[in-house]
Design a protein around this motif. Structure first.
Motif, PDB file in Angstrom:
ATOM      1  N   GLY A 109       0.330   8.065  -5.900  1.00 13.48           N
ATOM      2  CA  GLY A 109      -0.402   9.024  -5.082  1.00 13.48           C
ATOM      3  C   GLY A 109      -1.623   8.373  -4.474  1.00 13.48           C
ATOM      4  O   GLY A 109      -1.914   7.203  -4.726  1.00 13.48           O
ATOM      5  N   PRO A 110      -2.351   9.116  -3.664  1.00 12.48           N
ATOM      6  CA  PRO A 110      -3.526   8.529  -3.020  1.00 12.48           C
ATOM      7  C   PRO A 110      -4.616   8.186  -4.042  1.00 12.48           C
ATOM      8  O   PRO A 110      -4.714   8.828  -5.090  1.00 12.48           O
ATOM      9  CB  PRO A 110      -3.993   9.629  -2.061  1.00 12.48           C
ATOM     10  CG  PRO A 110      -3.366  10.881  -2.560  1.00 12.48           C
ATOM     11  CD  PRO A 110      -2.122  10.497  -3.283  1.00 12.48           C
ATOM     12  N   ALA A 111      -5.401   7.182  -3.715  1.00  9.89           N
ATOM     13  CA  ALA A 111      -6.483   6.767  -4.606  1.00  9.89           C
ATOM     14  C   ALA A 111      -7.481   7.910  -4.747  1.00  9.89           C
ATOM     15  O   ALA A 111      -7.773   8.625  -3.793  1.00  9.89           O
ATOM     16  CB  ALA A 111      -7.176   5.525  -4.060  1.00  9.89           C
ATOM     17  N   ASP A 112      -7.996   8.078  -5.949  1.00 10.71           N
ATOM     18  CA  ASP A 112      -8.902   9.185  -6.255  1.00 10.71           C
ATOM     19  C   ASP A 112     -10.019   8.612  -7.122  1.00 10.71           C
ATOM     20  O   ASP A 112      -9.767   7.865  -8.064  1.00 10.71           O
ATOM     21  CB  ASP A 112      -8.102  10.255  -7.005  1.00 10.71           C
ATOM     22  CG  ASP A 112      -8.926  11.466  -7.347  1.00 10.71           C
ATOM     23  OD1 ASP A 112      -9.950  11.305  -8.033  1.00 10.71           O
ATOM     24  OD2 ASP A 112      -8.527  12.569  -6.943  1.00 10.71           O
ATOM     25  N   ARG A 168       0.844  -1.211   0.000  1.00 11.92           N
ATOM     26  CA  ARG A 168       0.000   0.000   0.000  1.00 11.92           C
ATOM     27  C   ARG A 168       0.870   1.248   0.000  1.00 11.92           C
ATOM     28  O   ARG A 168       0.560   2.229  -0.676  1.00 11.92           O
ATOM     29  CB  ARG A 168      -0.938  -0.008   1.188  1.00 11.92           C
ATOM     30  CG  ARG A 168      -1.976  -1.112   1.098  1.00 11.92           C
ATOM     31  CD  ARG A 168      -3.352  -0.602   1.439  1.00 11.92           C
ATOM     32  NE  ARG A 168      -4.306  -1.679   1.328  1.00 11.92           N
ATOM     33  CZ  ARG A 168      -5.106  -1.836   0.279  1.00 11.92           C
ATOM     34  NH1 ARG A 168      -5.039  -1.005  -0.729  1.00 11.92           N
ATOM     35  NH2 ARG A 168      -5.956  -2.831   0.233  1.00 11.92           N
ATOM     36  N   GLU A 169       1.971   1.232   0.776  1.00 16.07           N
ATOM     37  CA  GLU A 169       2.887   2.368   0.781  1.00 16.07           C
ATOM     38  C   GLU A 169       3.526   2.559  -0.592  1.00 16.07           C
ATOM     39  O   GLU A 169       3.668   3.691  -1.063  1.00 16.07           O
ATOM     40  CB  GLU A 169       3.971   2.179   1.847  1.00 16.07           C
ATOM     41  CG  GLU A 169       3.456   2.306   3.263  1.00 16.07           C
ATOM     42  CD  GLU A 169       4.490   1.940   4.310  1.00 16.07           C
ATOM     43  OE1 GLU A 169       5.595   1.471   3.955  1.00 16.07           O
ATOM     44  OE2 GLU A 169       4.186   2.117   5.504  1.00 16.07           O
ATOM     45  N   ALA A 221       2.219   1.671  -3.515  1.00 13.52           N
ATOM     46  CA  ALA A 221       1.192   2.187  -4.423  1.00 13.52           C
ATOM     47  C   ALA A 221       0.980   3.674  -4.212  1.00 13.52           C
ATOM     48  O   ALA A 221       0.866   4.444  -5.166  1.00 13.52           O
ATOM     49  CB  ALA A 221      -0.119   1.427  -4.214  1.00 13.52           C
ATOM     50  N   THR A 222       0.948   4.114  -2.958  1.00  8.08           N
ATOM     51  CA  THR A 222       0.757   5.538  -2.666  1.00  8.08           C
ATOM     52  C   THR A 222       1.967   6.344  -3.116  1.00  8.08           C
ATOM     53  O   THR A 222       1.825   7.446  -3.661  1.00  8.08           O
ATOM     54  CB  THR A 222       0.511   5.743  -1.155  1.00  8.08           C
ATOM     55  OG1 THR A 222      -0.637   4.972  -0.779  1.00  8.08           O
ATOM     56  CG2 THR A 222       0.255   7.192  -0.837  1.00  8.08           C
ATOM     57  N   GLU A 223       3.165   5.791  -2.925  1.00 10.01           N
ATOM     58  CA  GLU A 223       4.386   6.488  -3.334  1.00 10.01           C
ATOM     59  C   GLU A 223       4.454   6.645  -4.859  1.00 10.01           C
ATOM     60  O   GLU A 223       4.816   7.705  -5.362  1.00 10.01           O
ATOM     61  CB  GLU A 223       5.608   5.716  -2.842  1.00 10.01           C
ATOM     62  CG  GLU A 223       6.940   6.322  -3.246  1.00 10.01           C
ATOM     63  CD  GLU A 223       8.112   5.467  -2.810  1.00 10.01           C
ATOM     64  OE1 GLU A 223       9.121   5.461  -3.530  1.00 10.01           O
ATOM     65  OE2 GLU A 223       8.009   4.789  -1.769  1.00 10.01           O
TER      66      GLU A 223
END
Length: 89
Positions: free
Chosen positions: A75-78, A67-68, A70-72
């Motif tokens: 970016g955050p899911a939108d 999850r880290e 993917a966010t890196e």
């Protein structure tokens, strides 16, 4: 000129012969019915919008690092990205 053409023909024939030799010895052990995942019922729709990337993990210890990552990377899911098929979920 003729010697070069002869060498080219022999080279192509050698590659074709090698391919035929190795493919004749291929004995795949997997049938069409085997493979990863679980079969879905007939008429089941897609679980993810085409284009989106879904990270799956079998080991719970990998959930946080994935999850880290993917966010890196994305970016955050939108919801707009998910609708456009450009999200990492």
């Amino acid at each position: 000129m003729a010697i070069g053409l002869g060498i080219l023909v022999l080279g192509v024939a050698g590659v074709a012969a090698a391919g035929a030799f190795f493919s004749s010895r291929d004995d795949a052990t997997l049938g069409q019915e085997k493979g990863p995942g679980v079969a879905r019922g007939a008429g089941a729709g897609p679980r993810v919008t085409p284009g989106n990337v879904l990270l799956l993990y079998g080991d719970a210890r990998l959930e946080v690092p994935l999850r880290e990552l993917a966010t890196e990377l994305a970016g955050p899911a939108d919801s707009a990205l998910e609708a456009a098929g450009q999200a990492v979920l």
